[in-house]
Design a protein around this motif. Structure first.
Motif, PDB file in Angstrom:
ATOM      1  N   GLY A   1      38.861  45.370  33.289  1.00  0.00           N
ATOM      2  CA  GLY A   1      37.731  45.069  34.139  1.00  0.00           C
ATOM      3  C   GLY A   1      36.785  43.985  33.804  1.00  0.00           C
ATOM      4  O   GLY A   1      35.752  43.543  34.416  1.00  0.00           O
ATOM      5  N   ILE A   2      37.140  43.593  32.669  1.00  0.00           N
ATOM      6  CA  ILE A   2      36.276  42.232  31.983  1.00  0.00           C
ATOM      7  C   ILE A   2      36.578  41.081  32.684  1.00  0.00           C
ATOM      8  O   ILE A   2      37.682  40.844  33.126  1.00  0.00           O
ATOM      9  CB  ILE A   2      36.543  42.258  30.336  1.00  0.00           C
ATOM     10  CG1 ILE A   2      36.065  43.484  29.647  1.00  0.00           C
ATOM     11  CG2 ILE A   2      35.863  41.036  29.818  1.00  0.00           C
ATOM     12  CD1 ILE A   2      36.813  43.427  28.307  1.00  0.00           C
ATOM     13  N   PRO A   3      35.260  40.517  33.326  1.00  0.00           N
ATOM     14  CA  PRO A   3      35.621  39.208  34.042  1.00  0.00           C
ATOM     15  C   PRO A   3      36.214  38.196  33.224  1.00  0.00           C
ATOM     16  O   PRO A   3      35.998  37.906  32.070  1.00  0.00           O
ATOM     17  CB  PRO A   3      34.204  38.996  34.445  1.00  0.00           C
ATOM     18  CG  PRO A   3      33.417  39.861  34.219  1.00  0.00           C
ATOM     19  CD  PRO A   3      33.908  40.826  33.113  1.00  0.00           C
ATOM     20  N   LEU A   4      37.431  37.461  34.102  1.00  0.00           N
ATOM     21  CA  LEU A   4      37.898  36.356  33.388  1.00  0.00           C
ATOM     22  C   LEU A   4      37.345  34.944  33.877  1.00  0.00           C
ATOM     23  O   LEU A   4      37.530  33.743  33.452  1.00  0.00           O
ATOM     24  CB  LEU A   4      39.463  36.495  33.444  1.00  0.00           C
ATOM     25  CG  LEU A   4      40.179  37.255  32.557  1.00  0.00           C
ATOM     26  CD1 LEU A   4      41.540  37.224  32.698  1.00  0.00           C
ATOM     27  CD2 LEU A   4      39.826  36.960  31.004  1.00  0.00           C
TER      28      LEU A   4
ATOM     29  N   THR B   1      23.168  33.374  41.863  1.00  0.00           N
ATOM     30  CA  THR B   1      24.031  34.471  42.567  1.00  0.00           C
ATOM     31  C   THR B   1      25.314  34.033  41.807  1.00  0.00           C
ATOM     32  O   THR B   1      25.985  33.086  41.916  1.00  0.00           O
ATOM     33  CB  THR B   1      24.205  34.143  44.084  1.00  0.00           C
ATOM     34  OG1 THR B   1      22.918  34.223  44.861  1.00  0.00           O
ATOM     35  CG2 THR B   1      25.273  35.159  44.772  1.00  0.00           C
ATOM     36  N   THR B   2      26.184  35.102  41.260  1.00  0.00           N
ATOM     37  CA  THR B   2      27.371  35.251  40.546  1.00  0.00           C
ATOM     38  C   THR B   2      28.229  35.958  41.386  1.00  0.00           C
ATOM     39  O   THR B   2      28.405  37.224  41.825  1.00  0.00           O
ATOM     40  CB  THR B   2      27.086  35.871  39.125  1.00  0.00           C
ATOM     41  OG1 THR B   2      26.171  35.230  38.415  1.00  0.00           O
ATOM     42  CG2 THR B   2      28.356  35.544  38.509  1.00  0.00           C
ATOM     43  N   ASP B   3      29.518  35.219  41.353  1.00  0.00           N
ATOM     44  CA  ASP B   3      30.718  35.586  42.446  1.00  0.00           C
ATOM     45  C   ASP B   3      31.758  35.695  41.266  1.00  0.00           C
ATOM     46  O   ASP B   3      32.280  34.796  40.898  1.00  0.00           O
ATOM     47  CB  ASP B   3      31.131  34.879  43.328  1.00  0.00           C
ATOM     48  CG  ASP B   3      32.137  35.427  44.224  1.00  0.00           C
ATOM     49  OD1 ASP B   3      32.330  36.683  44.273  1.00  0.00           O
ATOM     50  OD2 ASP B   3      32.808  34.581  44.886  1.00  0.00           O
ATOM     51  N   TYR B   4      32.300  37.028  41.040  1.00  0.00           N
ATOM     52  CA  TYR B   4      33.360  37.164  40.015  1.00  0.00           C
ATOM     53  C   TYR B   4      34.535  37.339  40.861  1.00  0.00           C
ATOM     54  O   TYR B   4      34.624  37.835  41.746  1.00  0.00           O
ATOM     55  CB  TYR B   4      33.095  38.665  39.179  1.00  0.00           C
ATOM     56  CG  TYR B   4      31.831  38.599  38.389  1.00  0.00           C
ATOM     57  CD1 TYR B   4      31.740  38.125  37.051  1.00  0.00           C
ATOM     58  CD2 TYR B   4      30.693  39.038  38.930  1.00  0.00           C
ATOM     59  CE1 TYR B   4      30.870  38.183  36.265  1.00  0.00           C
ATOM     60  CE2 TYR B   4      29.506  39.119  38.177  1.00  0.00           C
ATOM     61  CZ  TYR B   4      29.556  38.816  36.839  1.00  0.00           C
ATOM     62  OH  TYR B   4      28.440  38.773  36.129  1.00  0.00           O
ATOM     63  N   THR B   5      35.433  36.439  40.299  1.00  0.00           N
ATOM     64  CA  THR B   5      36.814  36.228  40.961  1.00  0.00           C
ATOM     65  C   THR B   5      38.080  36.630  40.285  1.00  0.00           C
ATOM     66  O   THR B   5      39.253  36.812  40.798  1.00  0.00           O
ATOM     67  CB  THR B   5      36.880  34.812  41.607  1.00  0.00           C
ATOM     68  OG1 THR B   5      36.897  34.008  40.234  1.00  0.00           O
ATOM     69  CG2 THR B   5      35.761  34.526  42.516  1.00  0.00           C
ATOM     70  N   LEU B   6      38.088  36.796  38.890  1.00  0.00           N
ATOM     71  CA  LEU B   6      39.244  37.091  38.128  1.00  0.00           C
ATOM     72  C   LEU B   6      38.923  38.180  37.096  1.00  0.00           C
ATOM     73  O   LEU B   6      37.747  37.953  36.352  1.00  0.00           O
ATOM     74  CB  LEU B   6      39.912  36.044  37.504  1.00  0.00           C
ATOM     75  CG  LEU B   6      41.338  36.108  36.861  1.00  0.00           C
ATOM     76  CD1 LEU B   6      42.432  36.718  37.882  1.00  0.00           C
ATOM     77  CD2 LEU B   6      41.656  34.706  36.238  1.00  0.00           C
ATOM     78  N   PHE B   7      39.725  39.053  36.797  1.00  0.00           N
ATOM     79  CA  PHE B   7      39.467  40.241  35.725  1.00  0.00           C
ATOM     80  C   PHE B   7      40.770  40.479  35.026  1.00  0.00           C
ATOM     81  O   PHE B   7      42.009  40.383  35.565  1.00  0.00           O
ATOM     82  CB  PHE B   7      39.055  41.416  36.499  1.00  0.00           C
ATOM     83  CG  PHE B   7      37.857  41.295  37.434  1.00  0.00           C
ATOM     84  CD1 PHE B   7      36.487  41.434  37.012  1.00  0.00           C
ATOM     85  CD2 PHE B   7      38.111  40.888  38.778  1.00  0.00           C
ATOM     86  CE1 PHE B   7      35.585  41.221  37.682  1.00  0.00           C
ATOM     87  CE2 PHE B   7      36.792  40.810  39.468  1.00  0.00           C
ATOM     88  CZ  PHE B   7      35.658  41.065  39.148  1.00  0.00           C
ATOM     89  N   ARG B   8      40.318  41.026  33.933  1.00  0.00           N
ATOM     90  CA  ARG B   8      41.450  41.572  32.932  1.00  0.00           C
ATOM     91  C   ARG B   8      41.841  42.933  33.578  1.00  0.00           C
ATOM     92  O   ARG B   8      40.940  43.633  34.304  1.00  0.00           O
ATOM     93  CB  ARG B   8      40.874  41.979  31.662  1.00  0.00           C
ATOM     94  CG  ARG B   8      40.826  40.407  31.016  1.00  0.00           C
ATOM     95  CD  ARG B   8      40.895  40.832  29.319  1.00  0.00           C
ATOM     96  NE  ARG B   8      40.972  39.611  28.522  1.00  0.00           N
ATOM     97  CZ  ARG B   8      39.706  38.854  27.993  1.00  0.00           C
ATOM     98  NH1 ARG B   8      38.599  39.405  28.126  1.00  0.00           N
ATOM     99  NH2 ARG B   8      39.864  37.947  27.284  1.00  0.00           N
TER     100      ARG B   8
END
Length: 229
Positions: free
Chosen positions: A145-148, A135-142
């Protein structure tokens, strides 16, 4: 004193294969985490029969079987460039890092009709299993919208080779891995004699456990005795 990059040992996950009852890594198919987990959970459980024996006087239910062990932890993937990378390793986007992880732990193998067996190595942790949850949780973006940054929650069930399953009844077999807690008076040659039937393996076990001084083993120390090749 803070650890330098050379002092840090990354958690490594390797894809493996079960050939003729032996687990062996697949060459070139592994990944080392950029950031080590802050904690992990290693679960073991034992099952007993549901019914109590007739006339039971308090001994309880009879042993049935061992459940597969479970390992779970979370891994952080960073694409900001803030986290230093080893020399010569280029910076990757978060999605590229996750894709590399998926190729090792999640990619379906057409020949065996199942995801890869994996071996997880970190410090004294040696775990062989198969992925059950990713399970992936994305927490920061450019702004685009590209995940950082992302956190991947991973869970695995332990896997035993067919040879290990056959040897399960003989818990003292030198072909199985053993984990031993040192007791007062134990020595490495003595423990090797008990497990392998040959005390001369003490040097190899010392290297495997990263021991510099092994003549006086402190009680309570946990040692891993790998299977004989």
């Amino acid at each position: 004193m803070p650890l330098s990059g050379a002092d840090l040992t990354p958690l490594k996950i390797s894809a493996c294969q079960d050939e003729k009852g032996r687990i062996s890594p697949v060459p070139g198919k592994s990944i080392s985490l950029q950031i080590n987990p802050s904690q992990f959970k290693h679960e073991r459980s034992t099952c007993f029969t549901q019914e109590k024996p007739l006339g039971d006087t308090g001994s309880g239910r009879q042993y049935s079987h061992m459940q597969p062990g479970k390992l779970s932890f979370s891994a952080i993937f960073d694409g900001t460039g803030v986290i230093p990378r080893p020399t010569g390793v280029p910076q990757q986007e978060v999605e590229e890092q996750l894709a590399s992880l998926a190729k090792v732990i999640y990619e379906y193998k057409g020949v065996s009709h199942q995801p890869s067996i994996v071996q997880i190595l970190w410090g004294q942790l040696i775990f062989t299993g198969r992925l059950t949850s990713f399970t992936t949780d994305y927490t920061l973006f450019r702004p685009s919208g590209i995940p950082l940054r992302a956190t991947a929650a991973l869970a695995f069930d332990s896997y035993r080779s067919s040879k290990e399953a056959q040897l399960e009844a003989d818990a003292s077999s030198p072909d199985l891995s053993h984990v031993v807690t040192v007791r007062a008076g134990d020595t490495l040659p003595l423990l090797c004699e008990q497990i392998y039937g040959d005390g001369r393996y003490y040097a190899e076990v010392a290297r495997f456990n990263g021991l510099r001084h092994f003549r006086a083993l402190p009680p309570g120390m946990v040692l891993h005795f790998p299977p004989l090749e």
